[in-house]
Design an enzyme around this catalytic site. Structure first.
Site, PDB file in Angstrom:
ATOM      1  CG  ASN A  21      37.061  39.398  39.627  1.00  0.00           C
ATOM      2  OD1 ASN A  21      37.020  38.174  39.774  1.00  0.00           O
ATOM      3  ND2 ASN A  21      36.929  39.987  38.446  1.00  0.00           N
ATOM      4  CD1 TRP A  22      40.962  36.851  44.708  1.00  0.00           C
ATOM      5  CD2 TRP A  22      40.738  34.634  44.925  1.00  0.00           C
ATOM      6  NE1 TRP A  22      41.067  36.552  46.046  1.00  0.00           N
ATOM      7  CE2 TRP A  22      40.929  35.194  46.205  1.00  0.00           C
ATOM      8  CE3 TRP A  22      40.576  33.259  44.826  1.00  0.00           C
ATOM      9  CZ2 TRP A  22      40.959  34.421  47.367  1.00  0.00           C
ATOM     10  CZ3 TRP A  22      40.602  32.484  45.971  1.00  0.00           C
ATOM     11  CH2 TRP A  22      40.799  33.059  47.224  1.00  0.00           C
ATOM     12  CE  LYS A  23      40.671  40.881  36.776  1.00  0.00           C
ATOM     13  NZ  LYS A  23      40.552  41.757  35.635  1.00  0.00           N
ATOM     14  CG  HIS A  60      34.277  40.713  34.763  1.00  0.00           C
ATOM     15  ND1 HIS A  60      35.240  40.935  33.802  1.00  0.00           N
ATOM     16  CD2 HIS A  60      34.739  41.300  35.888  1.00  0.00           C
ATOM     17  CE1 HIS A  60      36.233  41.619  34.334  1.00  0.00           C
ATOM     18  NE2 HIS A  60      35.954  41.856  35.606  1.00  0.00           N
ATOM     19  CD  GLU A  67      38.744  40.181  32.943  1.00  0.00           C
ATOM     20  OE1 GLU A  67      38.500  39.228  33.713  1.00  0.00           O
ATOM     21  OE2 GLU A  67      39.474  41.146  33.272  1.00  0.00           O
ATOM     22  CD  GLU A 106      34.532  45.773  36.861  1.00  0.00           C
ATOM     23  OE1 GLU A 106      35.454  45.822  37.680  1.00  0.00           O
ATOM     24  OE2 GLU A 106      34.256  44.760  36.225  1.00  0.00           O
ATOM     25  N   GLY A 163      42.472  46.286  34.398  1.00  0.00           N
ATOM     26  CA  GLY A 163      43.777  45.636  34.272  1.00  0.00           C
ATOM     27  C   GLY A 163      44.799  46.428  33.484  1.00  0.00           C
ATOM     28  CB  SER A 167      43.353  50.429  37.067  1.00  0.00           C
ATOM     29  OG  SER A 167      43.582  49.680  35.886  1.00  0.00           O
ATOM     30  N   GLY A 206      40.360  43.900  40.970  1.00  0.00           N
ATOM     31  CA  GLY A 206      40.912  42.687  40.366  1.00  0.00           C
ATOM     32  C   GLY A 206      42.350  42.461  40.780  1.00  0.00           C
ATOM     33  N   GLY A 207      43.283  42.854  39.918  1.00  0.00           N
ATOM     34  CA  GLY A 207      44.700  42.592  40.123  1.00  0.00           C
ATOM     35  C   GLY A 207      45.217  42.936  41.518  1.00  0.00           C
TER      36      GLY A 207
HETATM   37  C1  PEP Z   1      38.000  43.477  37.596  1.00  0.00           C
HETATM   38  O1  PEP Z   1      38.469  42.352  37.487  1.00  0.00           O
HETATM   39  O2  PEP Z   1      36.779  43.622  37.667  1.00  0.00           O
HETATM   40  C2  PEP Z   1      38.900  44.616  37.657  1.00  0.00           C
HETATM   41  C3  PEP Z   1      38.421  45.801  37.868  1.00  0.00           C
HETATM   42  O3  PEP Z   1      40.231  44.362  37.462  1.00  0.00           O
HETATM   43  P1  PEP Z   1      41.459  45.369  37.775  1.00  0.00           P
HETATM   44  O4  PEP Z   1      41.228  45.901  39.178  1.00  0.00           O
HETATM   45  O5  PEP Z   1      42.654  44.494  37.685  1.00  0.00           O
HETATM   46  O6  PEP Z   1      41.414  46.463  36.779  1.00  0.00           O
END
Ligand code: PEP
Length: 251
Positions: A8-10, A94, A96, A166, A172, A211, A232-233
């Protein structure tokens, strides 16, 4: 079932950088026994598709969609529009978006049903906040999120669904949920799916996000009931994401 890893590039990488990421990731050695998708911003879908050419790995995913296919909904993107880019999956709800844009469980439900109807696999994101976990409400909150979200979603057919667990406090933060806690929550989620879909529930991927990185992905993948990961990250660097994919399914 094959594990599923979704990047997930966000809100990162416009069209100019998206193509580079796809080309770099395509050079990675990837396990065969793994489904891989990448959720890119809407504006980068065309560039990502062009860079993929005829290649089908990774599958393109979107980060959201609207619940109607056309009409007076300024600024929204419909599920059928996404299929024109060859998008196969769509993140829905999501955290966010829930936190920043006020997406409710009911909106998530409408979006998930519309995505599935258009042939996109909805990846329904659920998870409790730190305060809810502290109060001992995590399982209740997550069960309710799933129940509402899948109200109009079918459990079979060509585009079933994925649930991404999640926990909000793990996204994050570099503070992932322990595999044991993830296992327990995935069991709760599987229970909700069984009630609605019966034996079909066993075929539905429940993936973990929060994470996930190169160091911890293998542990999640060997945890019973964890069918993949949403990353994500740690997916922003294509080589790092390649490492995650390789660590997820050791040769
Ligand atoms: C996400 O964006 O769904 C996510 C899990 O981010 P991260 O891996 O950065 O925690």
């Amino acid at each position: 079932m094959k594990k599923l890893i979704i990047a997930n590039w966000k809100m990162n990488y416009g069209p100019i950088r998206a193509g580079g990421w796809i080309r770099a990731f395509r050079r990675e050695r990837l396990p065969k026994d793994l489904d891989i998708a990448v959720a890119v911003p809407f504006v980068s879908l065309a560039a990502a598709r062009a860079s993929l050419g005829r290649a089908s790995i990774p599958t393109l995913a979107a980060q959201d969609c609207f619940w109607a296919n056309e009409g007076a909904f300024t600024g929204e993107i419909s599920p059928t529009m996404l299929t024109e880019f060859g998008v196969g999956l769509c993140l829905i709800g999501h955290s966010e978006r829930r936190a920043n844009l006020g997406e409710t469980d009911e909106m998530v439900a409408r979006k998930a049903a519309a995505a599935q109807k258009a042939g996109l696999m909805p990846v329904i994101c659920v998870g409790e906040t730190a305060a809810q976990r502290k109060r001992g409400e995590a399982a209740k909150v997550v069960r309710s999120q799933v129940q509402t979200a899948i109200a109009e979603v079918k459990g079979d057919g060509k585009a079933p669904l994925v649930i991404a667990y999640e926990p909000v406090w793990a996204i994050g933060t570099g503070r992932p949920c322990s595999p044991l806690d993830a296992k327990e929550m995935h069991e709760q989620i599987r229970g909700v799916l069984r009630k609605k879909y019966g034996h079909l529930a066993e075929e539905i991927h429940i993936i973990y996000g929060g994470s996930v990185d190169t160091r911890n992905v293998a542990e999640y993948m060997t945890t019973t009931g964890v069918d993949g990961a949403l990353v994500g990250g740690a997916s922003l660097d294509p080589r790092n994401f390649g490492l995650i994919c390789r660590a997820a399914v050791p040769a």
